[in-house]
Design an enzyme around this catalytic site. Structure first.
Site, PDB file in Angstrom:
ATOM      1  N   GLU A 294      16.712  38.407   7.657  1.00  0.00           N
ATOM      2  CA  GLU A 294      16.706  37.431   6.558  1.00  0.00           C
ATOM      3  C   GLU A 294      15.507  36.496   6.650  1.00  0.00           C
ATOM      4  O   GLU A 294      15.070  36.112   7.724  1.00  0.00           O
ATOM      5  CB  GLU A 294      18.005  36.605   6.608  1.00  0.00           C
ATOM      6  CG  GLU A 294      18.058  35.526   5.524  1.00  0.00           C
ATOM      7  CD  GLU A 294      19.437  34.850   5.405  1.00  0.00           C
ATOM      8  OE1 GLU A 294      20.454  35.565   5.480  1.00  0.00           O
ATOM      9  OE2 GLU A 294      19.467  33.632   5.236  1.00  0.00           O
TER      10      GLU A 294
ATOM     11  N   SER B 222      31.724  39.955  10.570  1.00  0.00           N
ATOM     12  CA  SER B 222      31.045  38.823  11.199  1.00  0.00           C
ATOM     13  C   SER B 222      31.455  38.745  12.666  1.00  0.00           C
ATOM     14  O   SER B 222      32.431  39.381  13.085  1.00  0.00           O
ATOM     15  CB  SER B 222      31.421  37.530  10.485  1.00  0.00           C
ATOM     16  OG  SER B 222      32.807  37.271  10.680  1.00  0.00           O
TER      17      SER B 222
ATOM     18  N   ASP C  31      27.453  41.256  10.396  1.00  0.00           N
ATOM     19  CA  ASP C  31      26.940  40.295   9.412  1.00  0.00           C
ATOM     20  C   ASP C  31      26.440  39.027  10.122  1.00  0.00           C
ATOM     21  O   ASP C  31      27.155  38.456  10.942  1.00  0.00           O
ATOM     22  CB  ASP C  31      28.111  39.951   8.458  1.00  0.00           C
ATOM     23  CG  ASP C  31      27.647  39.344   7.147  1.00  0.00           C
ATOM     24  OD1 ASP C  31      26.465  39.495   6.810  1.00  0.00           O
ATOM     25  OD2 ASP C  31      28.498  38.742   6.461  1.00  0.00           O
ATOM     26  N   HIS C  32      25.222  38.600   9.814  1.00  0.00           N
ATOM     27  CA  HIS C  32      24.671  37.313  10.298  1.00  0.00           C
ATOM     28  C   HIS C  32      24.773  37.071  11.797  1.00  0.00           C
ATOM     29  O   HIS C  32      25.302  36.041  12.236  1.00  0.00           O
ATOM     30  CB  HIS C  32      25.356  36.134   9.590  1.00  0.00           C
ATOM     31  CG  HIS C  32      24.947  35.997   8.164  1.00  0.00           C
ATOM     32  ND1 HIS C  32      23.714  35.521   7.782  1.00  0.00           N
ATOM     33  CD2 HIS C  32      25.614  36.289   7.025  1.00  0.00           C
ATOM     34  CE1 HIS C  32      23.635  35.520   6.458  1.00  0.00           C
ATOM     35  NE2 HIS C  32      24.764  35.992   5.970  1.00  0.00           N
TER      36      HIS C  32
ATOM     37  N   GLY D 272      25.798  36.344  -0.778  1.00  0.00           N
ATOM     38  CA  GLY D 272      26.468  35.415  -1.688  1.00  0.00           C
ATOM     39  C   GLY D 272      26.713  36.033  -3.053  1.00  0.00           C
ATOM     40  O   GLY D 272      26.584  35.379  -4.081  1.00  0.00           O
TER      41      GLY D 272
ATOM     42  N   GLY E 295      29.969  31.391  -0.278  1.00  0.00           N
ATOM     43  CA  GLY E 295      31.100  30.581  -0.720  1.00  0.00           C
ATOM     44  C   GLY E 295      31.082  30.403  -2.227  1.00  0.00           C
ATOM     45  O   GLY E 295      30.677  31.295  -2.961  1.00  0.00           O
TER      46      GLY E 295
ATOM     47  N   ASP F  71      19.999  37.384  11.975  1.00  0.00           N
ATOM     48  CA  ASP F  71      19.660  36.262  11.086  1.00  0.00           C
ATOM     49  C   ASP F  71      19.094  35.099  11.890  1.00  0.00           C
ATOM     50  O   ASP F  71      19.826  34.276  12.415  1.00  0.00           O
ATOM     51  CB  ASP F  71      20.911  35.822  10.313  1.00  0.00           C
ATOM     52  CG  ASP F  71      20.618  34.612   9.416  1.00  0.00           C
ATOM     53  OD1 ASP F  71      19.443  34.209   9.335  1.00  0.00           O
ATOM     54  OD2 ASP F  71      21.572  34.091   8.818  1.00  0.00           O
TER      55      ASP F  71
ATOM     56  N   ASN G  17      32.226  38.618  -0.402  1.00  0.00           N
ATOM     57  CA  ASN G  17      33.311  38.248   0.508  1.00  0.00           C
ATOM     58  C   ASN G  17      34.252  37.231  -0.144  1.00  0.00           C
ATOM     59  O   ASN G  17      35.466  37.439  -0.203  1.00  0.00           O
ATOM     60  CB  ASN G  17      32.724  37.703   1.822  1.00  0.00           C
ATOM     61  CG  ASN G  17      33.778  37.471   2.867  1.00  0.00           C
ATOM     62  OD1 ASN G  17      34.822  38.125   2.861  1.00  0.00           O
ATOM     63  ND2 ASN G  17      33.545  36.525   3.762  1.00  0.00           N
ATOM     64  N   THR G  18      33.686  36.150  -0.658  1.00  0.00           N
ATOM     65  CA  THR G  18      34.522  35.050  -1.168  1.00  0.00           C
ATOM     66  C   THR G  18      35.492  35.515  -2.259  1.00  0.00           C
ATOM     67  O   THR G  18      36.664  35.141  -2.255  1.00  0.00           O
ATOM     68  CB  THR G  18      33.626  33.920  -1.705  1.00  0.00           C
ATOM     69  OG1 THR G  18      32.716  33.534  -0.668  1.00  0.00           O
ATOM     70  CG2 THR G  18      34.446  32.710  -2.124  1.00  0.00           C
TER      71      THR G  18
HETATM   72 ZN   LIG Z   1      25.328  36.326   4.079  1.00  0.00          ZN
END
Ligand SMILES: [Zn+2]
Length: 284
Positions: free
Chosen positions: A137, A50, A85-86, A209, A181, A107, A232-233
């Site tokens: 996205e 990120s 990422d994003h 996610g 998350g 994004d 990731n989470t």
């Molecule tokens: Zn994402």
């Protein structure tokens, strides 16, 4: 193999009905844990980075130099992509591309559709000249701001078709009920909508996610056209569990390698399990 963009790895994954994992990195240890495990399993892998993690590590060039040097010194011969990422703007993507990232995600899903298309096209035009792949996205992935995932946050099929045709992106992340998350309650992905979008756009789909989605829904998502899954989470939680236990139970350890190093085992275990579910073992 070593450093590559996402094109070949995702097209092969889609063709052979498995998914490649995107695992985000935050520092040297995270990158090591993910690459060590993927080397052992012979998996292709996408290292997600990120903008925030890049700042944390000290800059775009730091990230690229670290990954490249690790690949070289450790003879990493599986396909590895460094993927932004994003990113929220063209400028951020350009910084990453100029430093040597092999893939980026633009994004603009929170902007009006026309603006999303315009900015995505700008990124693709710049990226493809440098052999860098692009993910975009549509719809809204849930997260901190949204507790309830309403169907109006789902990506619209006709917008997906337009986006892919007009921008020539390499991968599309259509939001279909997944959340960044921790999930509140059982996740319910729009798997039928996913299949319809996949059949319409043909390019590999991305599932954001990916932490906390039950394995059976992951397997169905792969059947329905998903070829890249972001995790990731769960890595963060696994790492935190181990490190917290060490901090809480061992007094007078000041060797940082003995404090944060063991957390790598937690990340490796998560990566191992995900790669089993994704079906990407021995696909490198
Ligand atoms: Zn994402």
């Amino acid at each position: 193999m070593g450093l590559v963009n996402m094109k070949e790895m995702l097209q092969k994954a889609k063709r052979e009905h498995y998914a490649v994992g995107q695992f985000n990195i935050n520092n040297l240890e995270w990158m090591q844990a993910i690459l060590e495990e993927c080397m052992e399993l012979r998996c292709p892998v996408i290292l997600g980075v990120s903008e925030g993690a890049t700042k944390y590590m000290g800059g775009w060039n730091v990230v690229v130099a670290m990954v490249k040097a690790y690949i070289k010194d450790n003879n990493v011969d599986i396909p590895v992509a460094i993927h932004l990422d994003h990113a929220r703007s063209f400028e951020v993507c350009k910084n990453a591309i100029d430093a040597g990232f092999t893939s980026v995600m633009i994004d603009k899903s929170r902007s009006p559709f026309d603006e999303n298309i315009k900015e995505t096209l700008k990124v693709v035009t710049y990226a493809h000249k440098k052999d860098v792949t692009v993910e975009a996205e549509l719809g809204k992935v849930g997260g901190k701001e949204e507790d309830v995932i309403a169907e109006e946050m789902y990506a619209d099929k006709n917008e997906c078709i337009k986006m892919v045709n007009e921008t020539k992106i390499d991968a599309l992340a259509p939001a279909l009920g997944s959340v960044h998350g921790v999930y509140k309650g059982e996740p319910k992905l729009g798997l039928n909508e996913m299949k319809e979008i996949s059949d319409a756009v043909m390019i590999p789909l991305v599932l954001h996610g990916g932490s906390g989605i039950p394995d059976d829904q992951i397997i169905q998502a792969i059947k329905n056209g998903t070829a890249k899954i972001n995790v990731n989470t769960e890595n963060q939680q696994a790492w935190e569990n181990i490190v917290r236990q060490i901090v809480n139970t061992s007094d007078h350890i000041w060797d940082m390698r003995k404090i944060i190093g063991p957390g790598k085992k937690g990340i490796r275990d998560v990566v191992h399990h995900k790669c089993e579910i994704f079906g990407c073992i021995n696909k490198a």
